[in-house]
Design an enzyme around this catalytic site. Structure first.
Site, PDB file in Angstrom:
ATOM      1  N   HIS A   9       0.811  -1.219   0.000  1.00  0.00           N
ATOM      2  CA  HIS A   9       0.000   0.000   0.000  1.00  0.00           C
ATOM      3  C   HIS A   9       0.847   1.273   0.000  1.00  0.00           C
ATOM      4  O   HIS A   9       0.477   2.257  -0.609  1.00  0.00           O
ATOM      5  CB  HIS A   9      -0.949  -0.006   1.204  1.00  0.00           C
ATOM      6  CG  HIS A   9      -0.229  -0.127   2.511  1.00  0.00           C
ATOM      7  ND1 HIS A   9       0.191  -1.342   3.004  1.00  0.00           N
ATOM      8  CD2 HIS A   9       0.167   0.800   3.403  1.00  0.00           C
ATOM      9  CE1 HIS A   9       0.821  -1.150   4.153  1.00  0.00           C
ATOM     10  NE2 HIS A   9       0.812   0.144   4.425  1.00  0.00           N
ATOM     11  N   ASN A  74      13.042  -1.675   2.772  1.00  0.00           N
ATOM     12  CA  ASN A  74      13.837  -2.711   3.437  1.00  0.00           C
ATOM     13  C   ASN A  74      13.189  -4.088   3.373  1.00  0.00           C
ATOM     14  O   ASN A  74      13.824  -5.060   2.957  1.00  0.00           O
ATOM     15  CB  ASN A  74      14.082  -2.334   4.904  1.00  0.00           C
ATOM     16  CG  ASN A  74      15.111  -1.254   5.048  1.00  0.00           C
ATOM     17  OD1 ASN A  74      16.178  -1.313   4.453  1.00  0.00           O
ATOM     18  ND2 ASN A  74      14.799  -0.253   5.852  1.00  0.00           N
ATOM     19  N   GLU A  76      10.849  -5.160   1.463  1.00  0.00           N
ATOM     20  CA  GLU A  76      10.669  -5.569   0.075  1.00  0.00           C
ATOM     21  C   GLU A  76      11.978  -6.133  -0.492  1.00  0.00           C
ATOM     22  O   GLU A  76      11.968  -7.128  -1.205  1.00  0.00           O
ATOM     23  CB  GLU A  76      10.171  -4.380  -0.753  1.00  0.00           C
ATOM     24  CG  GLU A  76       8.781  -3.911  -0.348  1.00  0.00           C
ATOM     25  CD  GLU A  76       8.722  -3.134   0.968  1.00  0.00           C
ATOM     26  OE1 GLU A  76       7.614  -3.037   1.533  1.00  0.00           O
ATOM     27  OE2 GLU A  76       9.757  -2.613   1.444  1.00  0.00           O
ATOM     28  N   HIS A 103      28.457  -2.855 -10.187  1.00  0.00           N
ATOM     29  CA  HIS A 103      29.333  -3.697  -9.365  1.00  0.00           C
ATOM     30  C   HIS A 103      28.686  -4.998  -8.917  1.00  0.00           C
ATOM     31  O   HIS A 103      29.373  -6.006  -8.756  1.00  0.00           O
ATOM     32  CB  HIS A 103      29.790  -2.943  -8.122  1.00  0.00           C
ATOM     33  CG  HIS A 103      30.766  -1.862  -8.411  1.00  0.00           C
ATOM     34  ND1 HIS A 103      31.473  -1.225  -7.422  1.00  0.00           N
ATOM     35  CD2 HIS A 103      31.154  -1.272  -9.578  1.00  0.00           C
ATOM     36  CE1 HIS A 103      32.252  -0.311  -7.961  1.00  0.00           C
ATOM     37  NE2 HIS A 103      32.066  -0.310  -9.263  1.00  0.00           N
TER      38      HIS A 103
END
Length: 181
Positions: A9, A74, A76, A103
């Site tokens: 959401h 975070n 996710e 990298h």
């Protein structure tokens, strides 16, 4: 480029706007949810499905990346990283977006929708999508080490396991004064 998107959401408005932006720039966008605003929805299934789709596309040779949103990004990122073959990076600047690809060959980025403006998020995503992996030997080697651990739990030997560390407590050094603070 095919881009898989997922959110909860907190990032739904960003996700909807981003889908239009990416489609206007020629990308094929696949939305993994949610379909509507629910203030108590849970992001893991949405983000994991997006990550699984990225891995499946890449395995078939389809150029694909993923973008996952949440309040901070975070959770996710953590959810996406549970999918074998995903290297998800939390992005908070143009530099982290670029370095994630250059990298780390990241194939998913996570962005905190409550941490950035839409324009900032779009700039991060555009840079992420446009930046190629460098293929530098050191980066390839490190990604290979991560993939090895992911597939079979193997790690390089711990250099401390064979090194002889001096026993500091047994040293006879009269200059040591424990009361000196």
């Amino acid at each position: 480029m095919r881009i898989h998107i997922a959110t909860d959401h907190a990032g739904l408005e960003f996700s909807t706007q981003l889908q239009h932006h990416l489609a206007a720039h020629g990308h094929q966008v696949i939305d993994h949810g949610p379909l509507e605003y629910d203030p108590v929805d849970d992001y893991p299934a949405f983000c994991i499905r997006a990550a699984q789709a990225v891995v499946a596309d890449q395995a078939r040779g389809v150029p694909a990346l993923g973008v996952v949103f949440g309040g901070s990004g975070n959770g996710e990122q953590i959810a996406a990283n549970k999918v074998v073959g995903i290297r998800a990076a939390l992005v908070w600047s143009i530099a982290t977006a670029e370095l994630a690809r250059e990298h780390n060959d990241a194939n998913v980025i996570a962005i905190g929708a409550r941490q950035h403006t839409f324009d900032e998020a779009v700039a991060f995503i555009d840079r992420f999508v446009a930046t190629p992996f460098s293929h530098d030997d050191r980066h390839v080697r490190r990604i290979g080490q991560i993939a090895s651990f992911e597939s079979d739990g193997s790690l390089l030997p711990d250099p401390r396991s064979t090194a002889q560390s001096p026993d500091v407590l047994a040293a006879d050094d009269s200059s040591f004064d424990p009361e000196a603070g």
